[in-house]
Design an enzyme around this catalytic site. Structure first.
Site, PDB file in Angstrom:
ATOM      1  N   ASP A  23       0.750  -1.175   0.020  1.00  0.00           N
ATOM      2  CA  ASP A  23       0.065   0.046   0.029  1.00  0.00           C
ATOM      3  C   ASP A  23       0.772   1.382   0.119  1.00  0.00           C
ATOM      4  OD1 ASP A  23      -2.244   1.450  -0.010  1.00  0.00           O
ATOM      5  OD2 ASP A  23      -2.861   1.304   2.109  1.00  0.00           O
ATOM      6  N   HIS A  40       2.694   3.437  -9.045  1.00  0.00           N
ATOM      7  CA  HIS A  40       2.612   1.925  -9.333  1.00  0.00           C
ATOM      8  C   HIS A  40       3.725   1.203 -10.025  1.00  0.00           C
ATOM      9  CE1 HIS A  40      -1.457   1.831  -7.624  1.00  0.00           C
ATOM     10  NE2 HIS A  40      -2.216   2.551  -8.569  1.00  0.00           N
ATOM     11  N   LEU A 134      12.059 -19.806  -4.555  1.00  0.00           N
ATOM     12  CA  LEU A 134      10.732 -19.123  -3.940  1.00  0.00           C
ATOM     13  C   LEU A 134       9.387 -19.235  -4.806  1.00  0.00           C
ATOM     14  CD1 LEU A 134       9.958 -16.449  -2.351  1.00  0.00           C
ATOM     15  CD2 LEU A 134      10.225 -15.211  -4.012  1.00  0.00           C
TER      16      LEU A 134
HETATM   17  C1  FPP Z   1      -2.082  -0.069  -3.365  1.00  0.00           C
HETATM   18  O1  FPP Z   1      -1.346   1.441  -3.202  1.00  0.00           O
HETATM   19  C2  FPP Z   1      -1.415  -0.689  -4.557  1.00  0.00           C
HETATM   20  C3  FPP Z   1      -2.270  -0.975  -5.520  1.00  0.00           C
HETATM   21  C4  FPP Z   1      -3.529  -1.316  -5.655  1.00  0.00           C
HETATM   22  C5  FPP Z   1      -1.451  -1.870  -6.685  1.00  0.00           C
HETATM   23  C6  FPP Z   1      -0.211  -2.709  -6.422  1.00  0.00           C
HETATM   24  C7  FPP Z   1       0.495  -2.932  -7.511  1.00  0.00           C
HETATM   25  C8  FPP Z   1       1.623  -2.642  -7.931  1.00  0.00           C
HETATM   26  C9  FPP Z   1       2.833  -2.615  -6.549  1.00  0.00           C
HETATM   27  C10 FPP Z   1       2.502  -2.823  -9.040  1.00  0.00           C
HETATM   28  C11 FPP Z   1       3.231  -3.789  -9.586  1.00  0.00           C
HETATM   29  C12 FPP Z   1       2.606  -5.272  -9.133  1.00  0.00           C
HETATM   30  C13 FPP Z   1       3.230  -6.198  -9.767  1.00  0.00           C
HETATM   31  C14 FPP Z   1       2.617  -7.574  -9.294  1.00  0.00           C
HETATM   32  C15 FPP Z   1       3.773  -6.100 -11.110  1.00  0.00           C
HETATM   33  P1  FPP Z   1      -2.666   2.556  -3.448  1.00  0.00           P
HETATM   34  O2  FPP Z   1      -2.722   3.075  -4.961  1.00  0.00           O
HETATM   35  O3  FPP Z   1      -3.846   2.182  -2.572  1.00  0.00           O
HETATM   36  O4  FPP Z   1      -1.586   3.667  -2.865  1.00  0.00           O
HETATM   37  P2  FPP Z   1      -2.793   4.869  -1.636  1.00  0.00           P
HETATM   38  O5  FPP Z   1      -3.198   4.018  -0.481  1.00  0.00           O
HETATM   39  O6  FPP Z   1      -1.281   5.571  -1.383  1.00  0.00           O
HETATM   40  O7  FPP Z   1      -3.698   5.662  -2.555  1.00  0.00           O
END
Ligand code: FPP
Length: 253
Positions: A23, A40, A134
């Site tokens: 997150d 992201h 892994l």
């Molecule tokens: C949450 O942060 C994150 C996500 C919903 C997406 C997670 C995706 C990645 C880390 C990209 C790459 C992943 C792979 C497996 C290639 P948020 O957007 O909710 O952040 P915020 O709480 O600060 O708004």
């Protein structure tokens, strides 16, 4: 014997299975006046770092929450970027993951993904299926309630077909129908980004998992931060319903 904040003996070793809610991508980007999607992209780099850290530390399984069943409600352009990022990351990383002996699996309902993404997921899973390092599980269009529901549906269908009796439906059997049943349950759950909730991740599997929350935003997460979480885990006393005295006695024996 080292002391620890739970007043009992620490687990002998690092977690075998770590589950992470990644997150904070959006806030990382907003703090830099960048679009959320830049967070992201940077988050994908943190994924690479933590996969490498887990491989190097001999951790058996890493399960990452990449896209929840609820994330479809985000603005369409953000969802599109995430879908593209999964595809490009799969394409660019699969060779490296395979060479590192990583076994890649996706959990969640993939039927909502584009055909091309589904094809790449299947190819990547097949290519790495025989790897023995892994176990990297990507939870995408995943929700803990979805997981329990799909297990219940398949159990109901086996009961209806006479392959199971209602009395066979005990926790161990339900477990075998949930995702990741062949792996040890997560020992350590990490959530970055400061929120302290599970957000419908691995609800069944987290029953006895140690929870660890950090304010660090996911794009800033690195091997040192991961080691801090592991060190906190090693200091915990896991009781699995027993008393502290029982656990201490069985560890001393
Ligand atoms: C949450 O942060 C994150 C996500 C919903 C997406 C997670 C995706 C990645 C880390 C990209 C790459 C992943 C792979 C497996 C290639 P948020 O957007 O909710 O952040 P915020 O709480 O600060 O708004």
């Amino acid at each position: 014997m080292p002391t620890n904040d739970a007043q009992g003996p620490p687990p002998a070793s690092l977690p075998r299975h770590v589950a992470i809610v990644m997150d904070g991508n959006g806030r990382w980007a907003q703090q830099r006046s960048l679009p959320r999607t830049a967070g992201h992209r940077e988050g994908a780099k943190a994924v690479r770092r933590i996969v490498q850290a887990c491989s190097e530390r001999g951790i058996e399984a890493l399960t990452l929450f990449a896209f929840s069943s609820e994330n479809w409600q985000r603005p369409r352009p953000e969802v599109d970027v995430l879908m593209r990022l999964f595809l490009t990351t799969l394409r660019s990383e699969i060779r490296r993951l395979d060479a590192a002996n990583v076994r890649l699996r996706f959990i969640g309902d993939q039927s909502a993904f584009s055909t091309i993404l589904q094809t790449y997921i299947t190819k990547a899973e097949q290519r790495t299926a025989g790897n023995t390092g892994l176990n990297l599980n990507i939870a995408a269009n995943y929700g803990g309630r979805w997981d329990i529901t799909q297990a219940a549906r398949r159990i109901a269908s086996d009961v209806a077909a006479g392959r199971l009796q209602p009395a066979d439906v005990v926790p161990d059997l339900v477990h075998r129908y949930t995702c990741l049943a062949e792996l040890p349950e997560p020992d350590l759950f990490i959530r970055t980004g400061g929120e302290q909730r599970i957000s419908n991740f691995l609800l069944w599997q987290l029953a006895y998992t140690e929870l660890y929350f950090t304010d660090r935003l996911w794009p800033d997460y690195d091997a040192d931060a991961f080691d801090l979480a592991c060190a906190a885990f090693v200091r915990r006393q896991r009781r699995f319903g027993q008393t502290a005295e029982q656990v201490t006695r069985s560890t001393d024996a």
